[in-house]
Design a protein around this motif. Sequence first.
Motif, PDB file in Angstrom:
ATOM      1  N   LEU A  55       0.899  -0.964  -0.108  1.00  0.00           N
ATOM      2  CA  LEU A  55       0.105   0.284  -0.042  1.00  0.00           C
ATOM      3  C   LEU A  55       0.757   1.046   0.140  1.00  0.00           C
ATOM      4  O   LEU A  55       2.043   1.078   0.430  1.00  0.00           O
ATOM      5  CB  LEU A  55      -0.947  -0.074   1.162  1.00  0.00           C
ATOM      6  CG  LEU A  55      -1.951  -0.923   1.506  1.00  0.00           C
ATOM      7  CD1 LEU A  55      -2.552  -1.068   2.611  1.00  0.00           C
ATOM      8  CD2 LEU A  55      -2.921  -0.825   0.266  1.00  0.00           C
ATOM      9  N   PRO A  56       0.419   2.493  -0.469  1.00  0.00           N
ATOM     10  CA  PRO A  56       1.098   3.588  -0.199  1.00  0.00           C
ATOM     11  C   PRO A  56       1.446   3.720   1.338  1.00  0.00           C
ATOM     12  O   PRO A  56       0.661   3.254   2.063  1.00  0.00           O
ATOM     13  CB  PRO A  56       0.070   4.614  -0.755  1.00  0.00           C
ATOM     14  CG  PRO A  56      -0.845   3.974  -1.649  1.00  0.00           C
ATOM     15  CD  PRO A  56      -1.078   2.680  -1.186  1.00  0.00           C
ATOM     16  N   ASP A  57       2.353   4.562   1.475  1.00  0.00           N
ATOM     17  CA  ASP A  57       3.187   4.572   2.889  1.00  0.00           C
ATOM     18  C   ASP A  57       1.946   5.232   3.590  1.00  0.00           C
ATOM     19  O   ASP A  57       1.726   4.732   5.010  1.00  0.00           O
ATOM     20  CB  ASP A  57       4.348   5.493   2.907  1.00  0.00           C
ATOM     21  CG  ASP A  57       5.457   4.854   2.438  1.00  0.00           C
ATOM     22  OD1 ASP A  57       5.464   3.745   2.022  1.00  0.00           O
ATOM     23  OD2 ASP A  57       6.571   5.390   2.069  1.00  0.00           O
ATOM     24  N   THR A  58       1.296   6.415   3.290  1.00  0.00           N
ATOM     25  CA  THR A  58       0.209   6.970   4.283  1.00  0.00           C
ATOM     26  C   THR A  58      -0.699   6.049   4.637  1.00  0.00           C
ATOM     27  O   THR A  58      -1.593   6.367   5.762  1.00  0.00           O
ATOM     28  CB  THR A  58      -0.327   8.020   3.640  1.00  0.00           C
ATOM     29  OG1 THR A  58      -0.793   7.889   2.306  1.00  0.00           O
ATOM     30  CG2 THR A  58       0.904   9.055   3.071  1.00  0.00           C
ATOM     31  N   ILE A  59      -1.081   5.056   3.854  1.00  0.00           N
ATOM     32  CA  ILE A  59      -2.307   4.119   4.216  1.00  0.00           C
ATOM     33  C   ILE A  59      -1.589   2.993   5.019  1.00  0.00           C
ATOM     34  O   ILE A  59      -2.274   2.617   5.854  1.00  0.00           O
ATOM     35  CB  ILE A  59      -2.800   3.638   2.863  1.00  0.00           C
ATOM     36  CG1 ILE A  59      -3.625   4.644   2.046  1.00  0.00           C
ATOM     37  CG2 ILE A  59      -4.025   2.630   3.262  1.00  0.00           C
ATOM     38  CD1 ILE A  59      -4.101   4.187   0.823  1.00  0.00           C
TER      39      ILE A  59
END
Length: 384
Positions: free
Chosen positions: A166-170
Amino acid sequence: MTEPNIIDGAALLDEVEAFHRRFNVFPHESAYVAVVLWDAHAHLLDCFESTPRLAFLSPEPGSGKSRALEIVETLVPNPMAAVDASAAALFRSASGIDGKRPTILFDEIDTVFGPKAGDNEQLRGFINAGHRRNRPMFRCVGDGANQTVQAFHSYTAVAVAGLGYLPDTIRDRSVNIRMRRRARNEKIEPYRTRIHEKEGFALRDRLAAWAEQAAEHVTGAWPDMPEDITDRPADVWEPLLAVADAAGGDWPDRARAACTAMVTASKANDKGSLGVRLLTDLRDHVMVGIDRLPTVAILDRLNALDDAPWADLHGRPLDNRRLGKMLADYMTADNEPITSRNIKTGGSVLKGYYASDLLDAWDRYCPPPPESPLPPLPRTETLV
């Protein structure tokens, strides 16, 4: 007037765990604990300030991700499959369909955020914003000049499944479970929707009834966190530990053991953003025992590292322009961007970087250094 039947929360969570174990093979025991607590927390969202995302991810198909999400679907309130849902549809559905907040289930999340996916920043923003209560997203609603700004509250439980990462922020807002294909000796019961879905629904209804009884104990609770669990991991696990404490039995101890194990493993496997990876590689592999190094030598050493992205970064090796741009995002101890400086060596002057300029960024962003650092490299003067 008779008292309502008191539901044994610990025994109920045991049953939910047993239901998962019939159809899911998770990679470790902590995953069963986390998933069961996540199922239960979805019935208690109004008691919390935040809701962790649940992510079933794997490097290859056929690893049980979709089946795990399918079992979760039978156990959570108002499940909503969102494979093809647009950002606009999710904004509106999270505010409540027929007065009911959905539990959003994203299968094949790699089609949304994978390398071949398009620009899905609105969906990313929706998933991120909905992690915390009272973080609405604002959109213009109406036609032409007759538009008004409307707040869409996106606070709702979200579980995803897909290939890759997943993207880092998620990812940082998620309980991440790295699924794998079953070994030959790992057996599960075949899942038949017409038969077993009803069993899941029955457990779901009992979880909802227990949640009504447990809500007063969970609301405003501040569960004791395991040692060294702080910041974002604490935000992720706080609702799950509160559920475990309300259930009682051995769930509080199991929950904290699972929290510690999964957060520790995540930190060990997480190399952070590309910028943090660069800083860490500079500290641990490139500038060990060196107080300054020319840019050309830094690039040679970075691009020669095994198991590192620098030799093939978006199709080409890391160069001095990209290196300078990445390091300029971080500050020295004097609050100045990290930039290259002149280094005198061998009768000439080369551009390069000083360890003293990197020390503050190393301290703030990088994980603790290895216990046994690599042997120091030769001094600057011998590297040209």
